[in-house]
Design an enzyme around this catalytic site. Structure first.
Site, short mmCIF file in Angstrom:
data_model
loop_
_atom_site.label_atom_id
_atom_site.label_comp_id
_atom_site.label_asym_id
_atom_site.label_seq_id
_atom_site.Cartn_x
_atom_site.Cartn_y
_atom_site.Cartn_z
N PRO A 129 0.81 -1.22 0.00
CG PRO A 129 -0.97 -1.62 1.49
CD PRO A 129 0.33 -2.20 1.02
CD GLU A 244 7.58 -7.82 -13.98
OE1 GLU A 244 6.55 -7.23 -13.61
OE2 GLU A 244 8.51 -8.11 -13.20
CG LEU A 339 -10.09 6.14 -36.81
CD1 LEU A 339 -8.98 5.29 -37.43
CD2 LEU A 339 -10.50 7.25 -37.77
#
Length: 381
Positions: A129, A244, A339
């Site tokens: 956190p 990674e 688009l």
């Protein structure tokens, strides 16, 4: 330009992966997005067709082949299928190097067979956190007590966090030693004090379980320490991050290519003011720009795959690939959505789902800002 990265065996493997996804994943993925998780049985079925652990030695059930091109095939096909819930790339591309390069024979025998079969799902717990990009700021601790480490702390945003059976936890074994005080420990499903919090609600990738993890006096056997000694975790993480980040870059280019391809087809068939959308000069110019950028990115990433296979992919080159391709992915998909007009905002259209799934790409695995900092530091200023 003709792509020349793959050989015949990779193309045959691509057919196997594509057939598996068509049969076992695509018909069910919408339901998994509502459930917020992919069933464990899918992992076992993927293991049966050989989708995990290519570099794992044959004695542990793997193919014994160190060739990232097989990993790239899986990533590209998953993206093409729109199966963002599958956490296979984290298992194959992120976790495999830790379980292959940092384990002793006893650890290999315990974990690798299940890794290959899909019976053991893996995750890595770095983010907390209060600590994301700054790994030295982690507060989870592992205190040695006899033959165990007592682990306390919490992690968040953990991919495969609900399903995971093996979690490589980044923890401080010496809180006063900075980078030299970080170690990697494998926490296993069922260990007392190891609990999972919420399956987090995200903007996209709704079928991929992303969880909070909590460690309350979890007694982890010292035999679960990776690398054989304390204090090496930070450097082990740094050594494995280029692969990674390359995996994320492979996914980014594949996503951009897939959306661009479907957008070209949409513009060919969609009419406005009595003519196809693709016949307008603005549309052609936009598509020309995107096609050029994606093509250039594709060849750079393919070169990085070759470099990785040769053991030559450096931290800086991987950072370049990661930030450029993920920013490109978001830019391409956003312009393709435009688009599509109003239909691009409808979730029944693949471009809309790709748009919400893509946003995290510039964040996880190292933010764009961190990638630029890595590159900038290489200049020696």
């Amino acid at each position: 330009m003709q792509r020349d990265l793959f050989e015949e065996e990779h193309l045959l493997f691509r057919e196997t992966v594509r057939e598996f996804l068509t049969r076992e994943v695509v018909p069910h993925h919408a339901r998994w997005e509502k459930d917020g998780i992919v069933p464990r049985e899918v992992w076992k079925k993927a293991g049966e067709v050989g989708m995990f652990g290519f570099a794992v030695p044959e004695e542990y059930g793997g193919a014994g082949i160190t060739d990232f091109r097989y990993n790239a095939v899986i990533v590209e096909e998953i993206i093409a299928a729109g199966a963002s819930g599958l956490g296979f790339s984290l298992h194959n591309d992120v976790m495999a190097p830790y379980l292959l390069g940092l384990t002793d024979d006893a650890q290999k025998a315990r974990w690798l067979p299940g890794f290959v079969s899909g019976e053991l799902i893996t995750a890595i717990a770095m983010t907390e956190p209060g600590a994301g990009s700054d790994l030295q700021g982690v507060r989870t601790t592992a205190v040695r007590e006899g033959d165990h480490y007592v682990v306390n702390g919490s992690k968040t945003f953990i991919t495969n966090g609900i399903n995971a059976d093996l979690v490589v936890v980044v923890a401080k074994t010496d809180p006063d030693a900075g980078a030299r005080g970080i170690s990697l420990l494998v926490v296993e499903r069922g260990m007392e004090g190891f609990t999972r919090g919420r399956n987090l609600e995200k903007i996209g990738m709704h079928a991929q379980d992303t969880a909070e993890l909590f460690f309350d006096d979890v007694r982890v056997p010292a035999a679960n320490l990776l690398g054989g000694q304390e204090g090496q975790g930070f450097y082990q993480l740094m050594a494995n991050l280029p692969q990674e980040r390359l995996s994320i870059a492979v996914a980014a280019v594949a996503a951009a290519e897939t959306v661009l391809r479907t957008t070209i087809e949409y513009c060919r068939n969609r009419t406005a003011f009595g003519r196809s959308v693709g016949s307008f000069q603005n549309t052609r110019f936009v598509l020309a720009e995107l096609d050029t950028e994606v093509d250039i990115a594709r060849h750079y990433v393919d070169r990085c795959v070759r470099a990785l296979n040769a053991g030559e992919l450096g931290v800086v080159d991987a950072a370049k690939a990661k930030w450029w391709t993920t920013e490109l992915q978001n830019r391409v998909i956003d312009r393709c959505l435009q688009l599509h007009g109003g239909y691009g905002y409808m979730l029944e259209y693949p471009v809309a789902r790709a748009w919400i799934d893509s946003r995290v790409q510039t964040i996880y695995g190292g933010t764009t800002e961190i990638m630029k900092e890595i590159i900038g530091r290489s200049f020696g200023f």
